[in-house]
Design an enzyme around this catalytic site. Structure first.
Site, mmCIF file in Angstrom:
data_model
loop_
_atom_site.group_PDB
_atom_site.id
_atom_site.type_symbol
_atom_site.label_atom_id
_atom_site.label_comp_id
_atom_site.label_asym_id
_atom_site.label_seq_id
_atom_site.Cartn_x
_atom_site.Cartn_y
_atom_site.Cartn_z
ATOM 1 N N CYS A 98 -0.243 2.504 -4.527
ATOM 2 C CA CYS A 98 -0.987 3.727 -4.796
ATOM 3 C C CYS A 98 -0.126 4.926 -4.391
ATOM 4 O O CYS A 98 0.751 4.825 -3.536
ATOM 5 C CB CYS A 98 -2.294 3.747 -4.013
ATOM 6 S SG CYS A 98 -3.465 2.467 -4.526
ATOM 7 N N HIS A 125 0.859 -1.179 0.000
ATOM 8 C CA HIS A 125 0.000 0.000 0.000
ATOM 9 C C HIS A 125 0.901 1.236 0.000
ATOM 10 O O HIS A 125 2.047 1.197 0.480
ATOM 11 C CB HIS A 125 -0.892 0.026 1.246
ATOM 12 C CG HIS A 125 -2.024 -0.956 1.200
ATOM 13 N ND1 HIS A 125 -2.958 -0.980 0.187
ATOM 14 C CD2 HIS A 125 -2.388 -1.949 2.057
ATOM 15 C CE1 HIS A 125 -3.840 -1.934 0.408
ATOM 16 N NE2 HIS A 125 -3.521 -2.550 1.534
#
Length: 360
Positions: free
Chosen positions: A243, A200
Site C-alpha cells: 500500500c 505493508h
C-alpha cells in the site's frame, strides 16, 4: 545479397562471439520464423556453424530479407554488442538510405535517426542475474499478509523461467532488509537485477516486520551507479507490492464510444524501473487465498509477453489495464462500496528492457 556473400567470412567471425544474441534479434525481426530459429539454435553446435547456417538461411530468402538483415546489423543495440561490425560497414555493406529519414548525433556519438529503433538492453548471460524477493508476511503489530506466499511462489517460478538466480527472504526487519540489499549491491551481477518487495507500506515507504519504515530510496540506493559498478548501464527492475496510503480509489464511469575512444558518462540513477502496485496515497488489494491483484497479473503478463519479445513497459501497460478493471467491495459507514486499484510504473530506463526466455 552480393555484399553479404562478399563479407560472409568477416560477419561469421564477428557474430560468432554471441550467436544467441543475433539469433534472438533475427527471430524478433521476423527475418526467420520460430521453426527456423529452433533449427538454427542447436545445442552443441559450434558458434561458427550456427552463424554460417544463419547467413545461408537469410541469403536463400532473397533480396528483401537480406536488406532487412543488413538493416538489423546496423541498429545500435547490435553494434553495441558487436563493435567490430563497423569493419563490415567500412566494406560498403550498407542498406539503401531512406531519403525521408533525418538523423542527428547524441552525446555518445551514436547516430540517431527518426526511423531508428530504441536500443535494447543485452539479455544473454546465464543466469541473467540475481532476482531478490523479500516476502514480509508476519509483523510484530501489523496484520498478517495472508496470500503473500502465493505472490512469492509465482514470482519465483516466473523469474527462474526467465533465467534469473532467485533468492527468497522471508519476514525481514528493516535492518535485515537494508543489510541484504547492500549485500546484493556488492555482488557481481549478470545482465540485469530484479528486486520484488512484498510488504505493508505507506507513502514513500515499505515496512519491515518490526514495523520500522524503509524508504524507497533505501531500496534502490545500493544499486546506483555510484555504489554498484557491475550494474552500470544495466537494467535494475523493482516490483513493489505494498500500500502507498490509506485511501481507497473510487470508481468513475467511462462513457462508451558506444563510440570507441570516448568515455561515456551516464547519470547514477539511470536504468531503473519501479513498478508500484498502486499510485501514491492509496491501498493495494490482496486476496488471502490467491495473492495480490498486481503481482498475480504481472506474472501472468510476463508469461504471455516475454516469449513474444514484448518489452517491460508494454507488459506493464497491459498490467495497468487488467488491474484497473478489477473491483473490490469494502464496507464504510454501514454500506458496501466498490474500490479500484491503479498500478504505477516509473522508470529511468534508457533502452528497451526485454526479458528474453532462455532456450532450453
Amino acid at each position: 545479397m552480393q555484399p553479404l556473400r562478399e563479407n560472409k567470412t568477416l560477419i561469421t567471425e564477428i557474430l560468432s562471439a554471441e550467436p544467441e544474441f543475433i539469433l534472438q534479434h533475427v527471430q524478433q525481426a521476423k527475418i526467420v520464423n520460430q521453426r527456423e530459429y529452433n533449427n538454427l539454435h542447436v545445442a552443441g553446435h559450434p558458434p561458427e556453424t550456427i552463424i554460417i547456417n544463419l547467413l545461408d538461411k537469410v541469403m536463400n530468402k532473397g533480396t528483401a530479407k537480406c536488406l532487412d538483415f543488413v538493416t538489423l546489423l546496423q541498429q545500435p543495440n547490435i553494434t553495441d554488442t558487436y563493435p567490430r561490425m563497423k569493419e563490415v560497414f567500412n566494406n560498403n555493406l550498407t542498406a539503401p538510405s531512406d531519403p525521408y529519414t533525418t538523423s542527428s548525433t547524441d552525446t555518445t556519438g551514436q547516430a540517431v535517426g527518426m526511423s531508428s529503433e530504441v536500443c535494447q538492453y543485452r539479455m544473454t548471460s546465464l543466469p541473467r542475474g540475481h532476482c531478490l524477493i523479500i516476502n514480509n508476511v508476519n509483523f510484530n503489530e501489523m496484520k498478517e499478509r495472508q496470500g503473500s506466499d502465493k505472490d512469492a511462489d509465482v514470482l519465483k517460478d516466473v523469474f527462474q523461467w526467465l533465467g534469473f538466480e532467485v533468492t527468497v527472504l522471508l519476514d525481514q526487519t528493516a535492518v535485515q532488509a537494508r543489510k541484504e540489499l547492500k549485500r546484493f549491491g556488492d555482488e557481481t551481477h549478470g545482465d540485469a537485477f530484479v528486486c520484488c518487495v512484498l510488504s505493508h507500506g505507506d507513502k514513500g515507504v515499505i515496512y519491515g516486520t518490526d514495523n520500522e519504515p524503509i524508504s524507497i530510496n533505501d531500496l534502490f540506493s545500493p544499486f546506483k551507479g555510484t555504489n554498484c559498478s557491475t550494474l552500470i548501464g544495466k537494467p535494475k527492475a523493482f516490483f513493489i507490492q505494498a500500500c502507498r496510503g490509506k485511501d481507497t480509489q473510487a470508481r468513475v464511469q467511462l462513457e462508451a464510444d558506444t563510440n570507441p575512444g570516448h568515455q561515456i558518462y551516464i547519470p547514477a540513477d539511470a536504468d531503473f524501473l519501479f513498478a508500484m502496485a498502486t499510485v501514491e496515497d492509496y491501498y493495494s488489494f490482496r486476496d488471502p487465498t490467491r495473492g495480490s491483484w498486481f503481482i498475480q497479473t504481472l506474472c501472468k503478463q510476463l508469461k504471455q509477453g516475454c516469449p513474444r519479445g514484448d518489452d517491460i513497459l508494454t507488459i506493464l501497460t497491459q498490467v495497468n489495464r487488467v488491474v484497473s478493471q478489477k473491483d473490490d467491495r469494502y464496507k464504510a459507514a454501514g454500506e458496501y462500496k466498490q474500490a479500484k486499484q491503479m498500478p504505477e510504473p516509473k522508470y529511468t530506463l534508457t533502452k528497451r528492457l526485454v526479458f528474453t526466455v532462455p532456450t532450453q
